[in-house]
Design a protein around this motif. Structure first.
Motif: not given
Length: 545
Positions: A482-483, A506-508, A514-516, A536-539
């Motif tokens: 989840a990014c 794409i989700a929230h 927003m999350v890819f 993109l952030r992984f954490t």
């Protein structure tokens, strides 16, 4: 006269505040599962008089559950699933222990808990040595410069050669260690421990090695009494090993330990209560009290007059009969007082708390006031999220409440349409606790639960049914990471194209970020190359504003 009285009163209050803060020790106990972490916790409680009998005691006729493992599923599984908060008094000190889950599937709870401790004790099994989960947890501690003390457990069993194990601790955990105690033998030959800190000898006695002789002061290891006590062969080996210890390992300096640059090591057996009092006594002497905490606005010192604190854990249904929801608050500065209005910074509103609690596992006691360093439990009707801040009025937001990209993803389905409301309420509350992360797909609004470990799905399913009367099923989802998506210009054509092309991925999250949902490393790389303006952030940290 009245002015002098006011000055005197203020001075007395400041003096009391400083004294109360100085006598507090708040620490976490971390380890790989089955290293003896919960057993060690309970032996500390025994010495503090908080319990009369350790729940970890097992025999053929009796199988008690550990006092800190209060959830029914923990009792069934024999593992710690959720962090437990335990408080007790010991030799004039107020001790707050956070007994964390050792299982890797519950690591996120442990990572968050490490934001609320001032030091940690790492427990290592002498036979198994350093294990994967221990490496991950210690890495977080090192990154945050948290003072670490290492306890090597189960010396009454056969294990690795001591010097090999110490080398392994240094290499795998990246620690700079020094031994403050040393074992005499191991397994069947285990006779006791020499305490280098106090220069005393602690020996087992009795046929089954269940009794402990009082420490024998022994500053000169060449005294004949050492040979008489443990035998000439063992005495000579001990002298040789301690000579190597003095030559190879650095001398202990409390300043280096406090900075996270030096880690003292102790040996013992938690199950047999051996070396535990000595460990606790030295820990009380060297461990730090409440430390300063970084906020987005400034550094918060623990002895500041004004109260501030942050929520690092939320737990629903600690008492299933009352369906209560408790927010665990680490007090960062000042004094928290019952029935006093405090500002909930994210909501911008003031709240009073009529029944703030201190904890002993699942038991809680209403308190009138708590000081910096303490953990206080507040009854919550849904106002709190992990990372929220309470203050006397200043708009502070504390740093370092982490949220990690999940490693497992599943659709959650309602298995009983008649209990839709119960399921929605249960999911909402469990996600607010931080047991997992909830995502809603943009294109079909289906709910996805992401977890650090697969066992969390079983915990969620169990708690939904037993605490909320709702049932669910899962469908596996082929997601790699989840990014979290960041973009400076949401109207940019590239971002609009990204949303159109990747709409099925794409989700929230529950904070509406927003999350890819990437299905592979390759798709993440392609995304970065094609849409360089998108980060993109992984954490992520929990966003509370």
């Amino acid at each position: 006269m009245k002015k002098n009285d006011s000055v005197t009163s203020s001075f007395v209050k400041e003096k009391v505040l400083r004294e109360e803060i100085q006598r507090r020790k708040t620490f976490g106990i971390i380890s790989h599962p089955d290293a003896g972490k919960t057993t060690l916790t309970e032996k500390f409680l025994l010495f503090g008089g908080a319990i009369q009998e350790a729940g970890a005691v097992k025999s053929n006729k009796i199988k008690k559950t550990a006092a800190s493992d209060f959830m029914e599923l923990e009792r069934q599984r024999g593992i710690s699933i959720s962090t437990s908060v335990l408080s007790f008094e010991y030799k004039g000190n107020k001790i707050n222990i956070l007994d964390t889950p050792g299982h890797k599937d519950f690591a996120e709870d442990t990572f968050r808990t490490l934001t609320a401790v001032d030091s940690v004790i790492v427990v290592i099994d002498v036979a198994k040595g350093v294990e994967e989960q221990t490496e991950r947890l210690v890495e977080v501690c090192r990154m945050r410069k948290i003072p670490i003390l290492v306890f090597i457990n189960k010396l009454d069993r056969e294990g690795k050669y001591v010097f090999d194990l110490l080398d392994e601790i240094e290499q795998k955990l990246g620690l700079r260690i020094t031994s403050l105690s040393w074992p005499i033998g191991m397994g069947n030959d285990f006779q006791g421990v020499y305490n280098l800190w106090e220069q005393s000898l602690l020996l087992f006695s009795g046929q089954k090695k269940q009794k402990i002789e009082k420490g024998l002061e022994l500053k000169n290891l060449h005294e004949k009494i050492l040979d008489k006590s443990i035998g000439s062969k063992s005495a000579e080996l001990l002298r040789q090993e301690l000579e190597i210890v003095r030559e190879v390992y650095p001398e202990f300096h409390r300043g280096a330990y406090m900075k996270g640059d030096l880690q003292p090591v102790f040996f013992g057996s938690a199950l047999n209560n051996f070396g535990i009092r000595e460990l606790l006594d030295v820990f009380m002497e060297i461990a730090p009290g409440p430390s300063s905490k970084e906020s987005e606005q400034r550094l918060i010192a623990p002895d500041e007059k004004s109260f501030s604190g942050f929520v690092f854990k939320i737990h629903a249904n600690m008492d299933p009969r009352h369906r209560d929801r408790i927010a665990f608050v680490k007090i960062a500065s000042g004094v928290f007082r019952r029935n006093t209005p405090y500002l909930h910074v994210r909501l911008g509103r003031k709240f009073k708390y009529a029944s703030p609690s201190a904890f002993f596992a699942d038991k809680k006691q209403i308190i009138q006031e708590s000081f910096s360093g303490d953990i206080v439990g507040l009854h919550d009707t849904g106002n709190f999220k992990i990372g929220d801040t309470l203050t006397e009025g200043e708009a502070l937001r504390f740093k370092g409440i982490p949220s990690f990209s999940p490693e497992h993803f599943r659709y959650i389905n309602n298995a009983d349409p008649m209990k839709t409301k119960q399921l929605e309420k249960g999911i909402h509350q469990l996600m607010e606790e931080g047991v997992a992360q909830l995502f809603s797909m943009d294109y079909n609004q289906r709910k996805i639960i992401g977890t650090v470990g697969a066992l969390q799905y079983e915990v969620i399913q169990y708690r939904l049914e037993n605490e909320y009367g709702a049932r669910c099923t899962y469908e596996t989802l082929p997601v790699y990471k989840a990014c979290w998506v960041e973009v400076d210009d949401e109207k940019h054509p590239d971002f609009q194209e990204f949303k159109r092309v990747k709409q099925r991925f794409i989700a929230h999250d529950k904070e509406n970020q927003m999350v890819f949902l990437a299905d592979s490393v390759f798709s993440i790389q392609m995304m970065k190359e094609k849409y360089p303006l998108i980060k993109l952030r992984f954490t992520s940290e929990k966003i509370t504003a």
